[in-house]
Design a protein around this motif. Structure first.
Motif, PDB file in Angstrom:
ATOM      1  N   LEU A   2      18.885  -2.020 -34.274  1.00 60.30           N
ATOM      2  CA  LEU A   2      17.627  -1.630 -33.646  1.00 60.30           C
ATOM      3  C   LEU A   2      17.197  -0.255 -34.132  1.00 60.30           C
ATOM      4  CD1 LEU A   2      18.355  -2.783 -29.981  1.00 60.30           C
ATOM      5  CD2 LEU A   2      17.237  -4.058 -31.812  1.00 60.30           C
TER       6      LEU A   2
ATOM      7  N   ARG B 283       7.590  -6.299 -35.816  1.00 62.29           N
ATOM      8  CA  ARG B 283       8.658  -5.317 -35.678  1.00 62.29           C
ATOM      9  C   ARG B 283      10.048  -5.938 -35.512  1.00 62.29           C
ATOM     10  NH1 ARG B 283       7.541   0.073 -33.982  1.00 62.29           N
ATOM     11  NH2 ARG B 283       5.324   0.571 -33.966  1.00 62.29           N
TER      12      ARG B 283
ATOM     13  N   ASN C 148      13.608  -7.098 -35.696  1.00 62.32           N
ATOM     14  CA  ASN C 148      14.793  -6.908 -36.523  1.00 62.32           C
ATOM     15  C   ASN C 148      15.765  -8.069 -36.361  1.00 62.32           C
ATOM     16  OD1 ASN C 148      14.134  -4.306 -37.571  1.00 62.32           O
ATOM     17  ND2 ASN C 148      14.610  -3.436 -35.576  1.00 62.32           N
TER      18      ASN C 148
ATOM     19  N   GLU D  95      11.762  -5.738 -30.815  1.00 61.22           N
ATOM     20  CA  GLU D  95      12.590  -5.697 -32.017  1.00 61.22           C
ATOM     21  C   GLU D  95      13.677  -6.764 -32.029  1.00 61.22           C
ATOM     22  OE1 GLU D  95      14.256  -1.963 -33.141  1.00 61.22           O
ATOM     23  OE2 GLU D  95      12.452  -0.825 -32.649  1.00 61.22           O
TER      24      GLU D  95
END
Length: 416
Positions: free
Chosen positions: A183, A98, A100, A76
């Motif tokens: 997260l 995924r 972020n 992430e």
């Protein structure tokens, strides 16, 4: 240590190459930032690892981003900033669906910002590519990153215009949440990010979910500032300085009620500074220097606290407090107690214009009256003789009346 969930060796003096054995870590976060690590990033990551956070920032790493990094199925957060990484941004990163946080700033990456970022990395909340050697236009489809709250593309060689579609960043339309998280699936690690706000590098940790920033400064961007940016109501910092932007600042900028830092310096912007900026009550940093702004500096609320002359430097057409340049119509500087903006300034200017017109009209009327009365006397002898005879008669009459009154008054005093 097969069950190790969080390995942090950050902020030491480790000066070796990254050992391949780290690829066998199975869980959590790996933080080796702020060391002296050498060589290239290992290309040995695989699907069996559950690493969520990888931070190799602020080292001396070289080479490119290894393709196997996106083999990590739960990754992430990827921090690779402040190294010597080079080459184009690898297309293998689009498999990190995924992600972020993607921080590749302060490296030597070249080429264009790939369009696949706006197509594949739809979970991104932080995209930081500042201080590289990226060129070309900014892809308009970055606006598809609905979760994005920090977009930092500063200090590259980007050209073209600012996409109007940037007004569609969904998360930037609302204020950040204090209880929010960057997260999604890992609470044992506090995501951190170094953000440039008010021309200062600030590392945010706890307050990071509150930070909503667009920084496109120090590029070669041209065109106007899209009015659509004023719909990003949650913006805390907007930096478009050191580009080639033209046009006026839209009056709608007053809608950015959360704005704390605004830097539009060193462009080719012109026109008046919008009076709506008086409504930016959270604004604590402003820089409009070295443009072509003109007219009176609006005052009121937060703006009247900005007394630093460097804020408006390089705009010779500006006038009024706090500048020493007096405005044209009133001949005086407007003091810091003034409240209101351009509307009040315009009212005072209108009053001054009215006074000027009144004086001019009075002068013109006097001149016309003078020539109507005395003009014929100058050019007609008979009228002139009759006029002065009349004056003599009036004089003689007034003299006789005054003489009689004076004589009677004196005789009355003698008798008394």
């Amino acid at each position: 240590m097969p069950d190790l969930e969080y390995l942090s060796l950050s902020t030491n003096n480790l000066s070796v190459e990254i050992p391949l054995s780290l690829c066998h870590l199975r869980y959590g976060a790996l933080d080796l930032s702020k060391n002296l690590l050498l060589g290239e990033l290992p290309d040995c990551w695989n699907h069996s690892s559950l690493i969520i956070v990888m931070d190799f920032s602020s080292n001396n790493l070289s080479g490119s981003v290894p393709p196997s990094i996106c083999s990590l199925p739960f990754l992430e957060s990827l921090h690779l900033s402040n190294n010597n990484l080079s080459g184009e941004l690898p297309s293998s990163l689009k498999s990190c669906a995924r992600l972020n946080t993607l921080d590749l700033g302060q490296n030597r990456f070249t080429g264009k910002i790939p369009t696949w970022i706006g197509e594949s990395l739809l979970s991104l909340k932080i995209l930081r590519l500042r201080s590289n050697k990226l060129v070309g236009n900014i892809p308009p489809n970055l606006s598809r990153l609905g979760a994005l709250q920090i977009l930092d593309l500063a200090s590259n060689n980007l050209s073209g215009t600012i996409p109007s579609s940037f007004g569609n960043f969904t998360t930037m339309k609302v204020s950040g949440e204090m209880n929010g998280t960057i997260l999604k699936n890992y609470t044992r690690y506090n995501e951190k990010m170094q953000v440039t706000v008010k021309r200062i590098y600030i590392e945010y940790v706890t307050l990071l979910p509150l930070v909503i920033v667009v920084d496109l400064s120090n590029n070669n961007l041209s065109g106007t500032i899209p009015e659509e940016l004023t719909s990003l109501f949650g913006l805390v910092s907007l930096n478009l300085s050191e580009n080639h932007l033209i046009g006026e600042i839209t009056e709608k900028i007053g809608a950015l009620q959360q704005l704390e830092s605004l830097d539009l310096s060193r462009n080719n912007l012109f026109g008046r500074i919008p009076s709506s900026m008086i409504g930016l009550t959270f604004l604590s940093y402003l820089n409009l220097s070295y443009n072509n702004f003109s007219g009176r500096v609006p005052l009121g609320n937060q703006l009247q606290t900005f007394t630093d002359l460097s804020i408006y430097a390089g705009n010779p057409g500006l006038c009024g407090f706090p500048l020493t340049q007096k405005c044209k119509y009133d001949g005086t500087n407007q003091g810091p107690n003034a409240v209101g903006g351009d509307e009040q300034n315009d009212d005072s200017m209108d009053k001054e214009r009215f006074k000027m017109k009144w004086n001019m009209s009075t002068g013109a009327g006097f001149a016309v009256g003078f020539w109507v009365v005395f003009g014929p006397l100058l050019f007609n002898n008979k009228w002139r003789e009759d006029y002065f005879q009349l004056i003599d008669q009036v004089y003689d009459t007034v003299y006789v009346v005054l003489a009689v009154i004076f004589t009677r008054f004196r005789e009355h005093n003698v008798r008394a």
